[in-house]
Design an enzyme around this catalytic site. Sequence first.
Site, short mmCIF file in Angstrom:
data_model
loop_
_atom_site.label_atom_id
_atom_site.label_comp_id
_atom_site.label_asym_id
_atom_site.label_seq_id
_atom_site.Cartn_x
_atom_site.Cartn_y
_atom_site.Cartn_z
N GLY A 1 8.23 -48.72 -18.61
CA GLY A 1 6.91 -48.73 -18.96
C GLY A 1 6.43 -49.99 -18.54
N ARG B 1 -0.40 -39.22 -2.58
CA ARG B 1 0.63 -39.69 -2.10
C ARG B 1 1.75 -38.88 -1.45
NH1 ARG B 1 3.08 -43.92 -5.83
NH2 ARG B 1 1.46 -44.75 -6.79
N LYS C 1 -0.61 -50.80 -13.44
CA LYS C 1 0.77 -50.98 -13.68
C LYS C 1 1.79 -52.21 -14.56
CE LYS C 1 3.86 -52.13 -9.55
NZ LYS C 1 3.63 -52.01 -8.10
N GLY D 1 5.40 -43.95 -13.90
CA GLY D 1 6.69 -44.25 -15.71
C GLY D 1 5.63 -45.37 -15.79
N ASP E 1 7.29 -40.77 -2.40
CA ASP E 1 6.29 -41.99 -2.66
C ASP E 1 5.56 -42.51 -3.04
OD1 ASP E 1 8.97 -42.16 -3.70
OD2 ASP E 1 8.16 -42.68 -5.15
N ASN E 2 5.92 -44.06 -2.21
CA ASN E 2 5.30 -44.48 -1.40
C ASN E 2 4.31 -44.57 -0.23
OD1 ASN E 2 6.67 -46.04 -3.66
ND2 ASN E 2 8.27 -46.46 -3.12
#
Length: 505
Positions: free
Chosen positions: A127, A184, A114, A93, A268-269
Site C-alpha cells: 500500500g 479507466r 497514492k 491497492g 487499467d492505466n
Amino acid sequence: MTINLSNSYRDLGESFSQNILPDPVAQPSLLLWNEALAQTLGLTFDLTPNNESDADLLAQYFSGNRLIEGSKPVAQAYSGHQFGQFNPQLGDGRAHLLGDVEDAQGQRWDIQLKGSGVSQFSRQGDGRCALGPALREYIMSEAMFALGVPTTRCLAVVTTGQSVYRERPFAGAVVTRIATSHIRVGTFQYFSARGDTDSLKTLVNYSIERHFPELLSELAADTLIATEDNEISSEEVLNFFSAVLSKQVPLVLSWLRVGFIHGVMNTDNTTISGETIDYGPCAMMNAYHAETVFSSIDRNSRYAFGKQISIMQWNMTRLAETLLPLIDSDEDVAVAQLQPLLAQFHQDFEENYLRMMAVKIGIDEPEQGDGKLISELIAIMQKNSMDYTKTFTSLTDVLTDSLNGSLVEMPLLSILSEWLPRWQTRIAAFKIAAHELMVSNNPVVIPRNHHVEAILANTQATGDLTALNQFLAVLRQPYTRLDNTEKYQDSPANGDENYHTFCGT
Ligand code: AMP
Ligand code: MG
C-alpha cells in the site's frame, strides 16, 4: 482550509469502491507543493506553505493523517488487461480517492492520495510508495503538462518518515494526484467481467455527466428522464463511446509529438478522459527508433514507442466490448453499431498523425506527397539514430537562419543533404508561418531520462530541492530557450544503452 469536497464517486454505490481511510504515516513532511495547481483548482488554504506550521498542516492533509473536511475516502475498484492478460481484480491497492472539487470553470477534479495504505485491492502489496517514483511522477507530469500533453498532475509530495521495502529499504512518500477523474477502461471491464449491467449503466451515466455533459443537452428530453431511472439509450452509449475515442487521438499523438513512451499502457492505466496516467515506467525517446522500449518488464516490446497508436486501438476495442450489452441484447447488432466508430477511430489516427508530423516540419495543411516527405525523414532518423528532439529543433534553426539570411553549419545538414532541399522547397511559400508552427510544436527541452535520473538521485541523497527546482523551471517552459535550458538539452553519452525503467512501486 476552505475546500468544497464532494464524494460523487463514493455516492455511486458499494459496488464501485471500498470505503476506507488512509493509513496514517509516522512523520509526514511536505517536500513538494504545487502552488500553481492548487490555484487552478481553487484550493484556498488559509495559509502559506512557507510558514513552517502551515507546511505541517499540508503534510497532515496530503499524507492522509488528517482528513480534509467533508472527505469520505474510497479505494476504487477496477480490472484490467495487463500486457494483454485480463486480471479481473485490480483496483486501488495503495491509493485513496479523497473526493472531488469543482474549479472556477466548473471542471471537477479528483483528489487522490497514492502510497497512503492498503485496501481490499492490495493483494500482496504494502500500500506504499517510495520517494523516487513519487518525485518521478511529479517531474514527468509537470513536464508533460507544460509540453501541452493531456495529463494527470501532482499537487503534493509528502515524505512519510517510514521506509518501504522493495529490494532494499527506500524512503517512503505519499503523492497527491489530480485528475479530471480516475475512471479507466478497466473500470468498465470490472463490471463487465461480473455481468453487472446495472453498474455499467450507472458508470456510463456518471462518466457522461462528468466528462461529456455536452452529450446530455443533445439528448431528447425523454432520455434525460430515463437517466434518472439509470436507463440509457443505445444512442447515448454510442455517443459516449465516440466521445471517449475522440479524447484518445490527441493524447497519443501528443505523446508521439514529444517522444514520450508510456511504458505500461494496460487498460487499467488508460483513462476515458484521455489524460496520461501512471508514470511508473515511462521514458522519453532520445535517438529515434520506433521500437524503443525501456521498461524492464516489457519483454515483448508490447508498449514500444511506435506501437502506442495500435495499443490504444486495442484498449478501446476492450472498452467497446464492455458496452455491447448496453447497446443491444443481440451481440451481433451491437457489434455492427460499434464497428464503424472503431473504423473511424483508426482513420482519425491516420489522418491526424500525418497532420501532427506535418506540423513538426512547418506544414499546416498536408498535401499529396507530404506523407512521403515525413516517412523519409523518419527513415533517415531511424537509420542514423538521430536524436528525435534535436532533429526538429535543428530543422527549426535551419529555418530561423534562412529567414535571417545567414547560413548554419550543422552535422545534421550532411545527413539530411538530400532531404533538406525538398523540404525547403515545400515550405518556401510560407516560411514565416512554418517557422511559427515549428517553434510552438517542437520542444527545445524534454525531461531526458539521464537528467531525470540524476535529479532523482541528487534529491534523494541530499534532501536538497535546488537542483530539482532548477530543472522544473526549465521543463515548465519547454518551447523557450532560457538561460539554463542548454544544461538539459544534451542526449545521453551512451545513447540510453543500458537504461531501464521499473513499474513505479
Ligand atoms: P500500477 O502498476 O501502478 O498500474 O498498479 C497495478 C495494480 O497494482 C493496481 O491495482 C495497484 O493499486 C496495485 N499496486 C501497485 N503497487 C502497489 C503496492 N505497493 N501496494 C498495493 N498495491 C499496489
Ligand atoms: Mg496503474
